[in-house]
Write a protein that holds these residues in place. Structure first.
Motif, PDB file in Angstrom:
ATOM      1  N   SER A 279      -0.657   3.135 -29.267  1.00 15.13           N
ATOM      2  CA  SER A 279      -0.005   2.710 -28.145  1.00 15.13           C
ATOM      3  C   SER A 279      -0.288   2.895 -26.223  1.00 15.13           C
ATOM      4  O   SER A 279      -1.276   4.181 -26.491  1.00 15.13           O
ATOM      5  CB  SER A 279       1.222   3.285 -28.397  1.00 15.13           C
ATOM      6  OG  SER A 279       1.764   3.575 -28.109  1.00 15.13           O
ATOM      7  N   ASP A 280      -0.069   2.266 -26.436  1.00 22.15           N
ATOM      8  CA  ASP A 280      -0.171   1.624 -24.734  1.00 22.15           C
ATOM      9  C   ASP A 280      -0.152   2.934 -23.473  1.00 22.15           C
ATOM     10  O   ASP A 280       1.155   3.049 -24.313  1.00 22.15           O
ATOM     11  CB  ASP A 280      -0.031   0.354 -24.350  1.00 22.15           C
ATOM     12  CG  ASP A 280      -0.286  -0.749 -24.494  1.00 22.15           C
ATOM     13  OD1 ASP A 280      -2.052  -0.844 -24.312  1.00 22.15           O
ATOM     14  OD2 ASP A 280       0.021  -1.817 -24.683  1.00 22.15           O
ATOM     15  N   LEU A 281      -0.859   3.127 -22.604  1.00 23.32           N
ATOM     16  CA  LEU A 281      -0.239   4.092 -22.119  1.00 23.32           C
ATOM     17  C   LEU A 281      -0.150   3.415 -20.998  1.00 23.32           C
ATOM     18  O   LEU A 281       0.992   3.970 -19.949  1.00 23.32           O
ATOM     19  CB  LEU A 281      -1.305   5.046 -21.601  1.00 23.32           C
ATOM     20  CG  LEU A 281      -1.930   5.661 -22.811  1.00 23.32           C
ATOM     21  CD1 LEU A 281      -3.643   6.481 -22.514  1.00 23.32           C
ATOM     22  CD2 LEU A 281      -0.826   6.935 -22.704  1.00 23.32           C
ATOM     23  N   VAL A 282      -0.879   2.231 -20.298  1.00 20.16           N
ATOM     24  CA  VAL A 282      -0.198   1.857 -19.390  1.00 20.16           C
ATOM     25  C   VAL A 282      -0.551   0.318 -19.941  1.00 20.16           C
ATOM     26  O   VAL A 282      -1.906   0.163 -20.194  1.00 20.16           O
ATOM     27  CB  VAL A 282      -1.227   1.838 -17.831  1.00 20.16           C
ATOM     28  CG1 VAL A 282      -1.029   3.867 -17.451  1.00 20.16           C
ATOM     29  CG2 VAL A 282      -2.867   2.001 -17.895  1.00 20.16           C
ATOM     30  N   SER A 283       0.344  -0.625 -18.870  1.00 21.99           N
ATOM     31  CA  SER A 283      -0.569  -2.252 -19.040  1.00 21.99           C
ATOM     32  C   SER A 283      -0.762  -3.459 -17.481  1.00 21.99           C
ATOM     33  O   SER A 283      -0.215  -2.317 -16.663  1.00 21.99           O
ATOM     34  CB  SER A 283       1.039  -2.446 -20.241  1.00 21.99           C
ATOM     35  OG  SER A 283       1.902  -2.973 -19.291  1.00 21.99           O
ATOM     36  N   THR A 284      -0.378  -3.771 -17.680  1.00 23.52           N
ATOM     37  CA  THR A 284      -0.347  -4.896 -16.155  1.00 23.52           C
ATOM     38  C   THR A 284       0.708  -4.826 -15.354  1.00 23.52           C
ATOM     39  O   THR A 284       0.550  -4.452 -14.275  1.00 23.52           O
ATOM     40  CB  THR A 284      -1.089  -6.428 -17.035  1.00 23.52           C
ATOM     41  OG1 THR A 284       0.545  -6.565 -17.636  1.00 23.52           O
ATOM     42  CG2 THR A 284      -2.013  -6.874 -17.854  1.00 23.52           C
ATOM     43  N   ARG A 285       1.594  -4.670 -16.041  1.00 20.09           N
ATOM     44  CA  ARG A 285       2.990  -4.588 -15.542  1.00 20.09           C
ATOM     45  C   ARG A 285       2.825  -3.093 -14.494  1.00 20.09           C
ATOM     46  O   ARG A 285       3.593  -2.742 -14.130  1.00 20.09           O
ATOM     47  CB  ARG A 285       4.498  -4.292 -16.140  1.00 20.09           C
ATOM     48  CG  ARG A 285       4.433  -5.308 -16.863  1.00 20.09           C
ATOM     49  CD  ARG A 285       4.416  -6.925 -16.581  1.00 20.09           C
ATOM     50  NE  ARG A 285       5.548  -7.580 -16.952  1.00 20.09           N
ATOM     51  CZ  ARG A 285       4.850  -8.869 -17.028  1.00 20.09           C
ATOM     52  NH1 ARG A 285       2.964  -8.829 -16.917  1.00 20.09           N
ATOM     53  NH2 ARG A 285       5.758 -10.147 -18.305  1.00 20.09           N
ATOM     54  N   THR A 286       2.165  -1.422 -15.447  1.00 17.53           N
ATOM     55  CA  THR A 286       1.973  -1.255 -14.597  1.00 17.53           C
ATOM     56  C   THR A 286       1.352  -1.130 -12.740  1.00 17.53           C
ATOM     57  O   THR A 286       1.705   0.041 -12.242  1.00 17.53           O
ATOM     58  CB  THR A 286       1.432  -0.042 -14.950  1.00 17.53           C
ATOM     59  OG1 THR A 286       1.216   0.453 -16.465  1.00 17.53           O
ATOM     60  CG2 THR A 286       0.678   1.141 -14.259  1.00 17.53           C
ATOM     61  N   PHE A 287       0.471  -2.169 -12.641  1.00 17.46           N
ATOM     62  CA  PHE A 287      -0.176  -2.439 -11.697  1.00 17.46           C
ATOM     63  C   PHE A 287       0.443  -3.969 -10.909  1.00 17.46           C
ATOM     64  O   PHE A 287       0.937  -3.746  -9.453  1.00 17.46           O
ATOM     65  CB  PHE A 287      -1.372  -2.403 -11.441  1.00 17.46           C
ATOM     66  CG  PHE A 287      -1.992  -1.599 -12.578  1.00 17.46           C
ATOM     67  CD1 PHE A 287      -2.038  -0.875 -11.239  1.00 17.46           C
ATOM     68  CD2 PHE A 287      -2.444  -1.881 -13.908  1.00 17.46           C
ATOM     69  CE1 PHE A 287      -3.269   0.229 -12.387  1.00 17.46           C
ATOM     70  CE2 PHE A 287      -2.822  -0.744 -14.138  1.00 17.46           C
ATOM     71  CZ  PHE A 287      -3.441   0.002 -13.597  1.00 17.46           C
ATOM     72  N   GLU A 288       1.253  -4.670 -11.723  1.00 13.44           N
ATOM     73  CA  GLU A 288       1.810  -6.363 -11.355  1.00 13.44           C
ATOM     74  C   GLU A 288       3.254  -5.205 -10.715  1.00 13.44           C
ATOM     75  O   GLU A 288       2.884  -6.327  -9.438  1.00 13.44           O
ATOM     76  CB  GLU A 288       2.021  -6.950 -11.905  1.00 13.44           C
ATOM     77  CG  GLU A 288       0.488  -7.436 -12.999  1.00 13.44           C
ATOM     78  CD  GLU A 288       1.285  -8.004 -13.620  1.00 13.44           C
ATOM     79  OE1 GLU A 288      -0.013  -8.852 -14.379  1.00 13.44           O
ATOM     80  OE2 GLU A 288       2.164  -8.242 -14.962  1.00 13.44           O
ATOM     81  N   ILE A 289       3.798  -4.519 -11.587  1.00 12.72           N
ATOM     82  CA  ILE A 289       5.450  -3.560 -10.829  1.00 12.72           C
ATOM     83  C   ILE A 289       5.219  -3.896  -8.840  1.00 12.72           C
ATOM     84  O   ILE A 289       5.641  -3.889  -8.248  1.00 12.72           O
ATOM     85  CB  ILE A 289       6.410  -3.456 -11.806  1.00 12.72           C
ATOM     86  CG1 ILE A 289       6.428  -3.547 -12.544  1.00 12.72           C
ATOM     87  CG2 ILE A 289       7.978  -2.953 -10.963  1.00 12.72           C
ATOM     88  CD1 ILE A 289       7.090  -2.844 -14.042  1.00 12.72           C
ATOM     89  N   PRO A 290       4.681  -2.617  -9.175  1.00  5.91           N
ATOM     90  CA  PRO A 290       4.562  -2.688  -7.721  1.00  5.91           C
ATOM     91  C   PRO A 290       3.733  -2.849  -6.516  1.00  5.91           C
ATOM     92  O   PRO A 290       4.346  -3.265  -5.185  1.00  5.91           O
ATOM     93  CB  PRO A 290       3.646  -1.145  -7.832  1.00  5.91           C
ATOM     94  CG  PRO A 290       3.365  -0.566  -8.859  1.00  5.91           C
ATOM     95  CD  PRO A 290       3.961  -1.980  -9.934  1.00  5.91           C
ATOM     96  N   ALA A 291       2.536  -3.990  -7.081  1.00  6.19           N
ATOM     97  CA  ALA A 291       1.543  -4.776  -6.192  1.00  6.19           C
ATOM     98  C   ALA A 291       3.005  -5.935  -5.844  1.00  6.19           C
ATOM     99  O   ALA A 291       2.956  -6.263  -4.993  1.00  6.19           O
ATOM    100  CB  ALA A 291       0.770  -5.588  -7.178  1.00  6.19           C
ATOM    101  N   CYS A 292       4.187  -5.989  -6.711  1.00  3.80           N
ATOM    102  CA  CYS A 292       5.141  -7.366  -6.300  1.00  3.80           C
ATOM    103  C   CYS A 292       6.201  -6.258  -5.244  1.00  3.80           C
ATOM    104  O   CYS A 292       6.999  -6.833  -4.841  1.00  3.80           O
ATOM    105  CB  CYS A 292       5.816  -7.831  -7.212  1.00  3.80           C
ATOM    106  SG  CYS A 292       4.519  -8.808  -8.565  1.00  3.80           S
ATOM    107  N   GLY A 293       6.491  -5.753  -5.199  1.00  7.83           N
ATOM    108  CA  GLY A 293       7.490  -4.720  -4.561  1.00  7.83           C
ATOM    109  C   GLY A 293       8.563  -4.136  -4.808  1.00  7.83           C
ATOM    110  O   GLY A 293       9.664  -4.027  -4.670  1.00  7.83           O
ATOM    111  N   GLY A 294       8.528  -4.014  -6.090  1.00 10.39           N
ATOM    112  CA  GLY A 294       9.563  -3.376  -7.413  1.00 10.39           C
ATOM    113  C   GLY A 294       9.246  -1.961  -6.911  1.00 10.39           C
ATOM    114  O   GLY A 294       7.874  -1.438  -7.190  1.00 10.39           O
ATOM    115  N   PHE A 295      10.557  -1.408  -7.226  1.00 10.75           N
ATOM    116  CA  PHE A 295      10.704  -0.054  -7.966  1.00 10.75           C
ATOM    117  C   PHE A 295      10.041   0.055  -9.095  1.00 10.75           C
ATOM    118  O   PHE A 295      10.846  -0.213  -9.850  1.00 10.75           O
ATOM    119  CB  PHE A 295      11.504   0.410  -7.194  1.00 10.75           C
ATOM    120  CG  PHE A 295      12.062   2.361  -7.834  1.00 10.75           C
ATOM    121  CD1 PHE A 295      11.481   2.917  -7.389  1.00 10.75           C
ATOM    122  CD2 PHE A 295      12.673   2.613  -9.074  1.00 10.75           C
ATOM    123  CE1 PHE A 295      12.141   4.705  -7.035  1.00 10.75           C
ATOM    124  CE2 PHE A 295      13.157   3.527  -9.312  1.00 10.75           C
ATOM    125  CZ  PHE A 295      11.934   4.266  -8.182  1.00 10.75           C
TER     126      PHE A 295
END
Length: 374
Positions: A279-295
């Protein structure tokens, strides 16, 4: 004898000329992957270019058949896929023969077989698969190729030991996912509370586990202003309260960045447990969300805690109940959300970019990094 000596001298001169040409040029890579703005292949190749490499791209999407819902269209796609697969493999070999790269890189290795990889290796080219998926049980991936690559890079820490057990030669490396700096960045300089699209947003492909998480959340917070976007949610069964929250879109590029930045809270959890128990621990979203300025409110595990400071940059949850409690807590604290979001962005950019991941990959493979060269 004279003819033999002359022939040997010509061969030596040719080898010397090739050596000089190779040592005087920038390093070159041929990369076979999907290429669209925000894709892993695009991010890595742009990272290689930033490290001083020339990159020759082969986009596998050009060899995929068009989808269809009728019996005839499915049969035609199957026939087309068989023919296109052969064309794709031959294109990979031909381009490697022409370009003579230092590195052949593929993302996932879809539709490649042992014969193709052996042909590339016979040219003296280093082969590498950067594999950003939770398992290897995909129809397009030939597991017989696992031991053939010179290097196998996984974004999943839990795959490392398994890969070493299934590869006769070494070259197993762990390099995280990343974000693509071309598109994963804030769209708006600032957003007022009244300008958010949703209180809570989730962007991602459908899975049963994801539906359970979001449906269970609405059982606890039935009036929650929740927005869900991504492909294949029409496959969802049950959870009637969730249906009205799904927009049925697949947001990429700027659309994804806008969606993330205009949610007060972005949830980050993954596919769920797959057939082999991973089961995934992290994914691309783990890094994309903060990079896009999302909480970001992320599913809890040791790996996410190594990447971000929980409580000051992001927050985490271990159950649906805790997720609901954290959502209520942060919706009432907009200033805290903004402060944490800024800190998470600072942590992410540029350290977690695909440019950084490409340099990390080159270091693991023992290949040159000319990031500082003009």
């Amino acid at each position: 004898m004279a003819l033999l000596i002359a022939s040997q001298l010509r061969a030596f001169a040719h080898d010397l000329e090739l050596f000089v040409i190779q040592t005087c040029r920038r390093p070159v890579a041929v990369c076979a992957a999907e290429f669209w703005t925000g894709a892993t292949g695009t991010g890595l190749c742009d990272g290689l270019r930033a490290a001083g490499w020339h990159v020759h791209e082969i986009d596998i999407r050009a060899y995929k058949g068009q989808p269809g819902d009728t019996v005839v269209s499915r049969i035609m796609r199957r026939v087309q896929r068989t023919y296109s697969r052969k064309l794709y493999r031959q294109r990979v070999i031909n381009d490697c023969e022409t370009v003579q790269p230092d590195l052949f890189l593929t993302v996932k290795g879809a539709e490649l077989d042992v014969a193709t990889l052996n042909a590339i290796s016979a040219m003296g080219i280093t082969t590498c698969n950067y594999y950003p998926d939770v398992n290897f049980n995909h129809a397009s991936f030939d597991q017989a190729t696992l031991p053939v690559y010179d290097h196998f890079v996984t974004t999943k820490s839990f795959q490392v030991d398994w890969l070493r057990d299934h590869r006769e030669k070494g070259g197993v490396h762990f390099v995280h996912h990343g974000y693509c700096g071309l598109v994963h960045k804030p769209v708006y300089s600032e957003i007022a509370e009244a300008d958010y699209l949703f209180d809570v947003g989730y962007a991602g492909n459908h899975s049963g586990y994801k539906a359970e998480q979001l449906g269970g959340l609405l059982e606890i917070l039935p009036e929650l202003d929740l927005g869900v976007t991504g492909p294949n949610w029409h496959n969802m069964q049950g959870w009637p309260k969730l249906v009205s929250r799904i927009d049925g879109r697949e947001r990429r590029n700027v659309g994804f960045a806008q969606f993330v930045q205009r949610n007060k809270i972005n949830l980050a959890f993954h596919y769920g447990i797959v057939d082999d128990g991973w089961s995934d621990l992290v994914s691309t979203r783990t890094f994309e969300i903060p990079a896009c300025g999302g909480f970001m409110l992320h599913v809890d595990n040791a790996e996410i805690r190594e990447l971000y400071d929980v409580g000051t940059e992001i927050d985490v949850f271990s159950s649906i109940e805790e997720m609901a409690d954290k959502i209520s807590y942060y919706l009432d604290r907009p200033d805290l959300r903004r402060t944490m979001t800024a800190r998470a962005m600072e942590r992410t950019i540029p350290a977690y970019s695909y440019a950084a991941r490409a340099r990390e990959m080159l270091g693991a493979l023992g290949l040159p990094d000319h990031s500082t060269r003009d």
